[in-house]
Write a protein that holds these residues in place. Structure first.
Motif, PDB file in Angstrom:
ATOM      1  N   THR A  21      -8.778   5.420  -9.754  1.00 12.84           N
ATOM      2  CA  THR A  21      -7.793   5.293 -10.607  1.00 12.84           C
ATOM      3  C   THR A  21      -6.466   6.530 -10.916  1.00 12.84           C
ATOM      4  OG1 THR A  21      -9.575   4.593 -12.268  1.00 12.84           O
ATOM      5  CG2 THR A  21      -7.786   4.780 -13.130  1.00 12.84           C
ATOM      6  N   TYR A  22      -6.736   7.831 -10.860  1.00 11.82           N
ATOM      7  CA  TYR A  22      -5.887   8.564 -11.101  1.00 11.82           C
ATOM      8  C   TYR A  22      -5.055   8.886  -9.540  1.00 11.82           C
ATOM      9  CZ  TYR A  22      -8.616  12.033  -9.370  1.00 11.82           C
ATOM     10  OH  TYR A  22      -9.365  12.740  -8.538  1.00 11.82           O
ATOM     11  N   ARG A  23      -5.556   7.913  -8.604  1.00 18.23           N
ATOM     12  CA  ARG A  23      -5.188   7.909  -6.887  1.00 18.23           C
ATOM     13  C   ARG A  23      -4.158   6.903  -7.372  1.00 18.23           C
ATOM     14  NH1 ARG A  23      -4.390   9.223  -1.302  1.00 18.23           N
ATOM     15  NH2 ARG A  23      -2.959   8.286  -1.297  1.00 18.23           N
ATOM     16  N   LEU A  31       5.507   3.758  -5.223  1.00 18.70           N
ATOM     17  CA  LEU A  31       6.584   2.175  -4.823  1.00 18.70           C
ATOM     18  C   LEU A  31       7.872   2.751  -5.924  1.00 18.70           C
ATOM     19  CD1 LEU A  31       3.423  -0.585  -5.227  1.00 18.70           C
ATOM     20  CD2 LEU A  31       4.895   0.824  -3.168  1.00 18.70           C
ATOM     21  N   ASP A  32       7.677   3.167  -6.782  1.00 19.44           N
ATOM     22  CA  ASP A  32       8.606   2.875  -8.425  1.00 19.44           C
ATOM     23  C   ASP A  32       9.829   4.224  -7.949  1.00 19.44           C
ATOM     24  OD1 ASP A  32       7.563   1.104  -9.392  1.00 19.44           O
ATOM     25  OD2 ASP A  32       6.173   1.866 -10.898  1.00 19.44           O
ATOM     26  N   GLY A  33       9.553   5.096  -6.878  1.00 16.15           N
ATOM     27  CA  GLY A  33       9.989   6.078  -7.306  1.00 16.15           C
ATOM     28  C   GLY A  33       9.765   7.487  -6.478  1.00 16.15           C
ATOM     29  N   ALA A  34       9.153   7.806  -6.899  1.00 13.69           N
ATOM     30  CA  ALA A  34       8.942   9.076  -6.192  1.00 13.69           C
ATOM     31  C   ALA A  34       7.736   9.489  -5.015  1.00 13.69           C
ATOM     32  CB  ALA A  34       7.041   9.642  -7.523  1.00 13.69           C
ATOM     33  N   SER A  35       8.002  10.501  -4.568  1.00  9.94           N
ATOM     34  CA  SER A  35       8.182  10.769  -3.034  1.00  9.94           C
ATOM     35  C   SER A  35       6.179  11.522  -2.623  1.00  9.94           C
ATOM     36  CB  SER A  35       8.965  11.486  -2.416  1.00  9.94           C
ATOM     37  OG  SER A  35       8.566  13.263  -2.712  1.00  9.94           O
ATOM     38  N   PRO A  36       6.379  10.610  -2.146  1.00  9.59           N
ATOM     39  CA  PRO A  36       4.517  11.457  -2.454  1.00  9.59           C
ATOM     40  C   PRO A  36       4.346  12.892  -1.877  1.00  9.59           C
ATOM     41  CG  PRO A  36       3.892   9.947  -0.301  1.00  9.59           C
ATOM     42  CD  PRO A  36       6.017  10.116  -0.866  1.00  9.59           C
ATOM     43  N   TYR A  37       5.554  13.807  -1.838  1.00 13.40           N
ATOM     44  CA  TYR A  37       5.576  15.619  -1.306  1.00 13.40           C
ATOM     45  C   TYR A  37       6.171  15.727  -2.582  1.00 13.40           C
ATOM     46  CZ  TYR A  37       5.394  12.954   3.018  1.00 13.40           C
ATOM     47  OH  TYR A  37       5.126  11.910   3.644  1.00 13.40           O
ATOM     48  N   ALA A  54      -2.135  15.453  -0.069  1.00 12.52           N
ATOM     49  CA  ALA A  54      -2.911  16.191   1.095  1.00 12.52           C
ATOM     50  C   ALA A  54      -4.150  16.530   1.256  1.00 12.52           C
ATOM     51  CB  ALA A  54      -2.696  17.284   0.966  1.00 12.52           C
ATOM     52  N   VAL A  55      -4.295  15.857   0.360  1.00 10.78           N
ATOM     53  CA  VAL A  55      -6.124  15.165  -0.072  1.00 10.78           C
ATOM     54  C   VAL A  55      -6.986  14.008   0.872  1.00 10.78           C
ATOM     55  CG1 VAL A  55      -8.257  14.751  -1.033  1.00 10.78           C
ATOM     56  CG2 VAL A  55      -6.643  16.378  -2.287  1.00 10.78           C
ATOM     57  N   ALA A  56      -5.862  13.557   0.574  1.00 11.42           N
ATOM     58  CA  ALA A  56      -6.204  12.120   1.210  1.00 11.42           C
ATOM     59  C   ALA A  56      -6.410  12.053   3.007  1.00 11.42           C
ATOM     60  CB  ALA A  56      -5.462  10.881   1.161  1.00 11.42           C
ATOM     61  N   ASP A  57      -4.730  12.509   3.165  1.00 10.10           N
ATOM     62  CA  ASP A  57      -5.392  13.518   5.171  1.00 10.10           C
ATOM     63  C   ASP A  57      -6.194  13.953   5.394  1.00 10.10           C
ATOM     64  OD1 ASP A  57      -2.216  12.802   5.491  1.00 10.10           O
ATOM     65  OD2 ASP A  57      -1.641  14.187   5.469  1.00 10.10           O
ATOM     66  N   LEU A  58      -6.596  14.958   4.565  1.00  8.46           N
ATOM     67  CA  LEU A  58      -8.205  15.902   4.844  1.00  8.46           C
ATOM     68  C   LEU A  58      -9.037  15.188   5.095  1.00  8.46           C
ATOM     69  CD1 LEU A  58      -9.451  19.093   5.095  1.00  8.46           C
ATOM     70  CD2 LEU A  58      -9.412  18.692   2.812  1.00  8.46           C
ATOM     71  N   ALA A  59      -9.456  14.102   4.181  1.00  4.83           N
ATOM     72  CA  ALA A  59     -10.863  13.133   3.576  1.00  4.83           C
ATOM     73  C   ALA A  59     -10.412  12.300   5.198  1.00  4.83           C
ATOM     74  CB  ALA A  59     -10.494  12.603   2.907  1.00  4.83           C
ATOM     75  N   GLY A  60      -9.186  12.189   5.523  1.00  9.43           N
ATOM     76  CA  GLY A  60      -9.412  10.841   6.645  1.00  9.43           C
ATOM     77  C   GLY A  60      -8.292  10.054   5.450  1.00  9.43           C
ATOM     78  N   LEU A  61      -8.269   9.134   6.036  1.00 11.00           N
ATOM     79  CA  LEU A  61      -7.081   7.752   5.570  1.00 11.00           C
ATOM     80  C   LEU A  61      -7.005   6.900   6.138  1.00 11.00           C
ATOM     81  CD1 LEU A  61      -3.138   8.695   6.631  1.00 11.00           C
ATOM     82  CD2 LEU A  61      -4.431   9.238   4.701  1.00 11.00           C
ATOM     83  N   LYS A  97      -6.788  14.584  11.281  1.00  8.66           N
ATOM     84  CA  LYS A  97      -8.255  14.899  12.203  1.00  8.66           C
ATOM     85  C   LYS A  97      -7.148  14.588  13.584  1.00  8.66           C
ATOM     86  CE  LYS A  97      -9.887  10.867  10.464  1.00  8.66           C
ATOM     87  NZ  LYS A  97     -11.677  10.455  10.404  1.00  8.66           N
ATOM     88  N   THR A  98      -6.345  13.258  13.309  1.00  9.73           N
ATOM     89  CA  THR A  98      -5.638  12.707  14.410  1.00  9.73           C
ATOM     90  C   THR A  98      -4.085  13.620  14.090  1.00  9.73           C
ATOM     91  OG1 THR A  98      -4.812  11.485  12.746  1.00  9.73           O
ATOM     92  CG2 THR A  98      -6.334  10.872  13.695  1.00  9.73           C
ATOM     93  N   GLY A  99      -3.985  14.369  13.588  1.00 12.21           N
ATOM     94  CA  GLY A  99      -2.695  15.393  14.319  1.00 12.21           C
ATOM     95  C   GLY A  99      -1.420  14.776  12.804  1.00 12.21           C
ATOM     96  N   LYS A 100      -2.058  13.779  12.188  1.00 12.15           N
ATOM     97  CA  LYS A 100      -0.755  12.730  11.827  1.00 12.15           C
ATOM     98  C   LYS A 100      -1.588  12.630  10.410  1.00 12.15           C
ATOM     99  CE  LYS A 100       3.304  12.000  13.829  1.00 12.15           C
ATOM    100  NZ  LYS A 100       4.116  10.920  15.123  1.00 12.15           N
ATOM    101  N   GLY A 101      -0.333  12.364   9.071  1.00 11.14           N
ATOM    102  CA  GLY A 101      -0.536  11.501   8.297  1.00 11.14           C
ATOM    103  C   GLY A 101       0.325  11.015   7.303  1.00 11.14           C
ATOM    104  N   PHE A 102       0.386  11.367   5.741  1.00 14.32           N
ATOM    105  CA  PHE A 102       1.840  11.530   4.794  1.00 14.32           C
ATOM    106  C   PHE A 102       2.363  13.049   5.723  1.00 14.32           C
ATOM    107  CE2 PHE A 102      -1.110   9.128   2.819  1.00 14.32           C
ATOM    108  CZ  PHE A 102       0.541   8.481   2.467  1.00 14.32           C
ATOM    109  N   TYR A 103       0.920  13.848   6.539  1.00  9.84           N
ATOM    110  CA  TYR A 103       1.903  15.327   7.085  1.00  9.84           C
ATOM    111  C   TYR A 103       1.873  15.203   8.359  1.00  9.84           C
ATOM    112  CZ  TYR A 103       2.038  16.310   1.702  1.00  9.84           C
ATOM    113  OH  TYR A 103       2.372  16.721   0.651  1.00  9.84           O
ATOM    114  N   VAL A 104       2.441  15.813   9.298  1.00 15.07           N
ATOM    115  CA  VAL A 104       2.063  15.728  10.251  1.00 15.07           C
ATOM    116  C   VAL A 104       1.532  18.011  10.077  1.00 15.07           C
ATOM    117  CG1 VAL A 104       3.420  16.436  12.915  1.00 15.07           C
ATOM    118  CG2 VAL A 104       3.949  14.128  10.970  1.00 15.07           C
ATOM    119  N   TYR A 105       0.389  17.774  11.458  1.00 15.53           N
ATOM    120  CA  TYR A 105      -0.354  19.058  11.648  1.00 15.53           C
ATOM    121  C   TYR A 105      -0.096  19.135  12.669  1.00 15.53           C
ATOM    122  CZ  TYR A 105      -2.065  17.279   7.405  1.00 15.53           C
ATOM    123  OH  TYR A 105      -2.106  16.342   6.289  1.00 15.53           O
ATOM    124  N   GLU A 106       0.132  20.760  13.143  1.00 11.38           N
ATOM    125  CA  GLU A 106       0.396  22.158  14.100  1.00 11.38           C
ATOM    126  C   GLU A 106      -0.757  22.390  14.454  1.00 11.38           C
ATOM    127  OE1 GLU A 106       2.864  20.829  16.904  1.00 11.38           O
ATOM    128  OE2 GLU A 106       4.596  20.077  15.373  1.00 11.38           O
TER     129      GLU A 106
END
Length: 237
Positions: A21-23, A31-37, A54-61, A97-106
């Motif tokens: 629910t909070y997600r 959708l209404d105007g804020a950015s994920p960041y 960031a949590v979603a990226d960690l868990a796996g999208l 785990k793939t190096g990219k999602g909401f964020y890009v990981y080096e």
């Protein structure tokens, strides 16, 4: 050395049902105007170790993607579900785990940097839906996120899935990284004042009546001038 909490049976039990629910509240703000960041930063500043994206990226999208597909057949027509996260997954990007999602990981760095492809996908979906984006303050982001959390928790309590508000607080504190100095979401709600929180939820419901249905228990507590902590005391008697 675990903290155990009794939970009734429902989809997601206590913690994951509230998390969903909070997600969703965060997804709606995007959708209404804020950015994920901006959302992630506002919630880290509030006290979470990581924001929801960031949590979603960690868990796996791909986990959220599979859940959305599983629930699609029974989804209520009034539910607002963004499609841009599906497009991230369809491109093979599942987060860390793939190096990219909401964020890009080096590989050589800790954490990630915003993925420049994501705002483009969000802008395209807003245009498709006919949404004119608006600005959100960090305070409004936190308020909506927390209001969604508390409202769903109050529904769980009213249904008997959780016995006491304290049980919800323990689940969120020990299982979901809720900032401990707030005492848990139900304690946070009492500190903010339930009448003001209910008034905000009812105001949000004028924008989205399906998602922001006020919990009957929350309305009852406000009408009686009581708090969630009063329910803890009742359960202890």
């Amino acid at each position: 050395n675990k903290i155990s909490v009794r939970a009734g049976v429902c989809d997601g039990f206590i913690g994951n049902r509230i998390l969903a629910t909070y997600r969703t509240a965060a997804d709606h703000m995007v959708l209404d105007g804020a950015s994920p960041y901006q959302i992630d930063k506002a919630l880290v500043d509030f006290g979470f170790a990581m924001g929801p994206f960031a949590v979603a990226d960690l868990a796996g999208l791909d986990i959220g993607w599979a859940t959305r597909k599983r629930k699609a057949a029974t989804r209520h027509a009034a539910e607002r579900v963004p499609t841009y996260p599906d497009k991230i997954c369809e491109a093979g990007n599942f987060g860390q785990k793939t190096g990219k999602g909401f964020y890009v990981y080096e590989a050589s760095t800790r954490g990630g940097v915003p993925n420049p492809e994501v705002p483009e996908l969000i802008d395209a979906e807003r245009a498709e839906r006919g949404i004119t984006p608006r600005d959100f303050t960090d305070a409004e982001i936190v308020r909506r996120y927390m209001a969604a959390m508390v409202n769903e928790a109050a529904k769980l309590l009213g249904e008997g899935i959780a016995k006491r508000p304290l049980d919800v607080d323990m689940v969120l504190l020990f299982g979901y990284g809720f900032p401990r100095y707030w005492g848990g979401p139900m304690k946070w709600a009492d500190l903010q004042g339930l009448p003001a929180l209910l008034a905000d939820i009812e105001r949000y419901a004028t924008e989205d009546a399906w998602f922001w249905q006020p919990a009957p228990l929350l309305k009852q507590l406000v009408a009686e001038g009581r708090t969630f902590d009063d329910l803890n005391k009742d359960a202890a008697r």
